[in-house]
Design an enzyme around this catalytic site. Structure first.
Site, PDB file in Angstrom:
ATOM      1  N   HIS A 143      30.008  30.531 102.656  1.00 36.86           N
ATOM      2  CA  HIS A 143      29.225  31.739 102.382  1.00 36.86           C
ATOM      3  C   HIS A 143      27.931  31.583 103.176  1.00 36.86           C
ATOM      4  CE1 HIS A 143      31.489  31.179  98.590  1.00 36.86           C
ATOM      5  NE2 HIS A 143      31.429  32.472  98.427  1.00 36.86           N
ATOM      6  N   GLU A 273      39.912  39.159  98.386  1.00 33.65           N
ATOM      7  CA  GLU A 273      40.340  38.081  97.484  1.00 33.65           C
ATOM      8  C   GLU A 273      40.371  38.595  96.047  1.00 33.65           C
ATOM      9  OE1 GLU A 273      38.318  34.315  98.012  1.00 33.65           O
ATOM     10  OE2 GLU A 273      38.687  33.790  95.924  1.00 33.65           O
ATOM     11  N   HIS A 312      42.948  32.302  90.351  1.00 31.48           N
ATOM     12  CA  HIS A 312      42.749  33.724  90.042  1.00 31.48           C
ATOM     13  C   HIS A 312      44.064  34.351  89.586  1.00 31.48           C
ATOM     14  CE1 HIS A 312      39.089  33.961  93.020  1.00 31.48           C
ATOM     15  NE2 HIS A 312      38.959  33.014  92.101  1.00 31.48           N
ATOM     16  N   ASP A 348      38.010  30.001  85.721  1.00 29.93           N
ATOM     17  CA  ASP A 348      38.300  29.535  87.077  1.00 29.93           C
ATOM     18  C   ASP A 348      37.806  28.084  87.194  1.00 29.93           C
ATOM     19  OD1 ASP A 348      39.131  29.881  89.670  1.00 29.93           O
ATOM     20  OD2 ASP A 348      37.408  31.074  90.317  1.00 29.93           O
ATOM     21  N   ASP A 350      38.892  25.840  89.161  1.00 33.34           N
ATOM     22  CA  ASP A 350      38.877  25.427  90.572  1.00 33.34           C
ATOM     23  C   ASP A 350      39.241  23.955  90.769  1.00 33.34           C
ATOM     24  OD1 ASP A 350      38.184  27.915  91.566  1.00 33.34           O
ATOM     25  OD2 ASP A 350      36.029  27.523  91.518  1.00 33.34           O
ATOM     26  N   ASP A 380      39.461  25.876  97.818  1.00 35.15           N
ATOM     27  CA  ASP A 380      38.416  26.451  96.969  1.00 35.15           C
ATOM     28  C   ASP A 380      38.488  25.685  95.643  1.00 35.15           C
ATOM     29  OD1 ASP A 380      36.515  27.973  95.799  1.00 35.15           O
ATOM     30  OD2 ASP A 380      37.442  29.903  96.208  1.00 35.15           O
TER      31      ASP A 380
HETATM   32  C1  XLS Z   1      35.310  32.710  93.165  1.00 37.02           C
HETATM   33  C2  XLS Z   1      35.910  32.865  94.479  1.00 37.02           C
HETATM   34  C3  XLS Z   1      34.976  32.579  95.633  1.00 37.02           C
HETATM   35  C4  XLS Z   1      35.515  33.127  96.910  1.00 37.02           C
HETATM   36  C5  XLS Z   1      34.518  33.219  98.015  1.00 37.02           C
HETATM   37  O1  XLS Z   1      35.976  32.648  92.156  1.00 37.02           O
HETATM   38  O2  XLS Z   1      37.050  32.070  94.552  1.00 37.02           O
HETATM   39  O3  XLS Z   1      34.730  31.220  95.731  1.00 37.02           O
HETATM   40  O4  XLS Z   1      36.603  32.380  97.369  1.00 37.02           O
HETATM   41  O5  XLS Z   1      33.452  34.020  97.697  1.00 37.02           O
HETATM   42 NI    NI Z   2      38.215  31.743  96.300  1.00 29.78          NI
HETATM   43 NI    NI Z   3      37.739  31.399  92.541  1.00 24.19          NI
END
Ligand code: XLS
Ligand code: NI
Ligand code: NI
Length: 477
Positions: A143, A273, A312, A348, A350, A380
């Protein structure tokens, strides 16, 4: 020099002792006697003792080696590295602090000095490229605001970004490129109601300016894709929201992005996304099907693809495989944000993928898609808060890469064995007939089908063989 270091050490200790807890960590590098200060120079390596990661095969006990990912090995007609196109996510790996809503940061990366200065941003960028090179991947994702600090004004933010991006371009060399870039339109308070869907026109304009710049720098760095993740493009309550108007605004915003990309000659793929919620209660790009419908409604379907994130997918009540297949069947499979959630946790999280069955399904979609270029697999994903060693950053990525590589190897076994595809084919064999062909060609009307139904009488309905399908799938894991 020495006195300077001692002063610095005292200053750091002072912040550690008296500073507010959220300011941690500060200047840990001074303990090591190097690096901490206002310069982006860093003597020596950021990851001393970590070698270039090599493939050693499944029997190795070395955690800093690949067991399944062998970049140049050919699987199903393509090198593994060309199937996978792995990417490191700058925000998790280099901006993740381990902080959570209940606790302070836990990571004390030696190169961090506790500031958000441009010099620190540059030093971090050097660490990023050493990491990428040692891991042996060719791609990274960012980002705008992860890589360079926000300024007081847009112009100052852009200037900061330019300075860091110039260094990144240098460090990339000839081989490394961004898999994708994006604009951070969710952290700053101005975006609390959204960017493109904010009811404030000034915010819409600011978001547009930020995306314009982010597309420019992604283009400059040779980024192959550009992502729109609308974390705050959604609502908390429909009572105070004009959803129709917000969706129209979002579409106008994306149209303007398409026009600008073309204007500057940027050929990267634009990716949406999907995510159902978090941070908003409802995010407009809920899932792949919702996003596809949005793109179709507004005539943007040919201009965008989707970046499917596994965590997601599960948040939206689907499996990652379902989301990938939905994207693929709509010609929209553009990229994978490779991570996974926790079955007992509803957000999330991750995490790096470790589930071999899930990875096999993910790779099944990608193989059916004939690959994913110019997209790839972006990690991610972040270390758990409690994983605090520098080498954990490597171990996590190696684990994620090996899991997906193992998935690819399993898919090759599925394809070579042929039993599972055969089972699926057989289920539909009644359509491989004259009548079936007429139906699939859209040439069988209801009168004709009624005649057939009367002629054939009660149909025989065979078993679905689900348990056999599961057995065949299991046999390649
Ligand atoms: C958040 C998203 C973010 C995107 C990029 O949940 O996964 O990380 O991949 O902005
Ligand atoms: Ni993402
Ligand atoms: Ni995410």
């Amino acid at each position: 020099m020495k006195a300077g270091r001692i002063l610095l050490l005292l200053l750091c200790l002072n912040v550690v002792t008296f500073g507010v807890i959220a300011d941690l960590p500060t200047c840990p590098a001074s303990d090591l006697g190097s690096g901490c200060g206002d310069s982006d120079e860093w003597e020596g390596e950021f990851f001393p003792g970590i070698p270039k990661i090599k493939y050693e095969g499944p029997s190795t006990k070395n955690p800093l080696a690949f067991k399944w990912y062998n970049a140049d090995e050919e699987i199903l007609g393509k090198k593994m590295k060309d199937w996978m196109r792995f990417s490191v996510a700058f925000w998790h790996t280099f901006r993740g602090t381990g902080g959570d809503p209940f606790g302070a940061p836990t990571k004390n990366w030696p190169w961090e000095d506790g500031t958000n200065s441009v010099a620190m941003a540059k030093r971090r960028m050097r660490a990023n490229f050493e990491f990428i090179n040692k891991l042996g991947v060719d791609r990274w994702c960012f980002h705008d605001r992860d890589i360079a600090p926000d300024g007081e004004t847009l112009e100052e933010s852009n200037k900061n970004l330019d300075e860091v991006v110039a260094l990144a371009k240098d460090l990339q060399g000839t081989k490394i490129r961004p898999l994708w870039g994006t604009a951070q339109l969710f952290l700053h308070p101005r975006y609390m109601h959204g960017g493109a869907t904010s009811p404030e026109v000034g915010v819409y304009a600011y978001a547009a300016a930020q995306v314009k710049k982010a597309i420019e720098v992604t283009h400059y760095l040779g980024g192959e894709n550009y992502v729109f993740w609308g974390g705050r493009e959604g609502y908390q309550s429909l009572l105070n929201t004009d959803m129709g108007r917000e969706l129209d605004h979002l579409a106008r915003f994306l149209e303007a992005a398409v026009a600008y990309k073309k204007k500057i000659g940027y050929n990267g793929t634009l990716l949406i996304e999907p995510k159902p919620q978090e941070p908003t209660k409802h995010q407009y790009d809920w899932d792949a099907a919702t996003s596809a419908n949005f793109l179709r409604k507004y005539g943007l379907i040919g201009e965008f693809k989707l970046n499917i994130e596994c965590n997601h997918a599960t948040l939206s009540g689907h499996s990652c495989y379902h989301e990938l297949e939905t994207a693929r069947l709509n010609g929209l499979l553009g990229n994978v944000d490779a991570n996974t959630g926790d079955p007992q946790t509803g957000w999330d999280t991750d995490q790096f993928l470790t589930d071999i069955a899930e990875a096999t399904l993910v790779m099944h979609s990608v193989v059916k898609n004939g690959g994913i270029a110019p997209g790839g697999f972006n990690f991610d994903a972040k270390l758990r808060r409690e994983s605090t060693d520098v080498e954990d950053l490597f171990i996590a990525h190696i684990g994620g890469m090996d899991t997906l590589a193992r998935g690819l190897r399993n898919v090759a076994k599925l394809v070579e064995d042929g039993s599972l595809p055969d089972l699926v084919r057989k289920r539909y064999k009644s359509f491989d007939t004259e009548v079936g062909a007429l139906i699939e060609a859209g040439k069988a009307d209801f009168e004709y089908l009624e005649k057939k139904a009367i002629e054939w009488g009660e149909p025989t309905v065979p078993s679905a063989k689900q348990e056999l399908a599961e057995m065949l799938f299991q046999s390649v894991l």
